[in-house]
Design an enzyme around this catalytic site. Sequence first.
Site, short mmCIF file in Angstrom:
data_model
loop_
_atom_site.label_atom_id
_atom_site.label_comp_id
_atom_site.label_asym_id
_atom_site.label_seq_id
_atom_site.Cartn_x
_atom_site.Cartn_y
_atom_site.Cartn_z
N ARG A 49 -4.88 -0.60 11.93
CA ARG A 49 -4.08 0.02 12.99
C ARG A 49 -4.67 1.39 13.34
O ARG A 49 -4.41 2.38 12.69
CB ARG A 49 -2.63 0.12 12.54
CG ARG A 49 -1.96 -1.25 12.43
CD ARG A 49 -0.58 -1.19 11.83
NE ARG A 49 -0.59 -0.99 10.39
CZ ARG A 49 0.47 -1.12 9.61
NH1 ARG A 49 1.64 -1.47 10.14
NH2 ARG A 49 0.40 -0.92 8.32
N ASN A 97 -6.75 -0.49 -2.36
CA ASN A 97 -5.30 -0.49 -2.21
C ASN A 97 -4.81 -1.62 -1.31
O ASN A 97 -3.71 -2.13 -1.52
CB ASN A 97 -4.84 0.86 -1.63
CG ASN A 97 -3.41 0.80 -1.13
OD1 ASN A 97 -2.47 0.76 -1.91
ND2 ASN A 97 -3.24 0.78 0.19
N TYR A 163 0.75 -14.92 -5.07
CA TYR A 163 0.67 -13.46 -5.15
C TYR A 163 0.39 -13.02 -6.58
O TYR A 163 -0.52 -12.21 -6.84
CB TYR A 163 1.96 -12.82 -4.64
CG TYR A 163 1.96 -11.32 -4.85
CD1 TYR A 163 1.10 -10.49 -4.13
CD2 TYR A 163 2.80 -10.72 -5.80
CE1 TYR A 163 1.07 -9.12 -4.33
CE2 TYR A 163 2.78 -9.35 -6.00
CZ TYR A 163 1.92 -8.56 -5.28
OH TYR A 163 1.89 -7.21 -5.50
#
Length: 266
Positions: A49, A97, A163
């Site tokens: 973004r 991250n 996950y």
Amino acid sequence: MALNTQRMEKEGPAMAMKVLVTGATAGFGRAIAERLVHDGYRVIATGRRQDRLDALAKALGPSLLPFRLDMNDADALAALPGSLPPGWQEIDVLVNNAGLALGLDKAQDATIADWQQMIATNVTGLVEITRALLPGMVARNRGHVISLGSTAGTYPYQGANVYGASKAFVSQFMRNLRCDLLGTRVRVTNLEPGLCGGSEFSTVRLRDDAKAAAVYQGTHPILPEDIAETVSWVMGLPAHVNINQIELMPTCQAAAGLAVVKGLED
């Protein structure tokens, strides 16, 4: 922090250690970038973004370089060192991250596209960017790779399936990376947080703001600033000290033990 501060004072701001933080547009990544700039590092903040990256650069000044990067773009990750501007190409610290969880459905009900996206980001993207930057660290005989794992990689729970498996991969990858780097001065650290609030994690996972808010109702979770503090501490230790792994949870959380279902017939 003393050792790194002395080095930066000796070499001057232009030679301050350079840190690349992935997923820096929100949550942990943003807090880590802010903290490390405050500590005196030069930070390359990556994410998809651009508007958020530009806002972060405006807030933090010339010590932060906004760099648009998609963790699913293998070519961009491989070309990363040479794609950075002069003066920013020698990365001293990589903070892995970027990552995400999608859904809490049981495996038999889960969406394969969600599984593929988690693997692509949490596993494939992480190893590709690490491979791109690692040779330079080894050649310079200095560096630090810090990855954000999760307690989900250690303690299973319903709906964690892929996950949790992706974070278990991160944990084992970092252990093996440490073995491969033995004999160099490149450090390797895996951070494994438990319940964390103040980020987009649960909103992305549950695709519902109200459900995400309910996850943290009545709790005092770990916050992005707590993760940033931990990253800062790990990086600031003397160069001969390697923190292999840190598991951290809020005081309102603990491993729940094994589950038992009663009433099943043979």
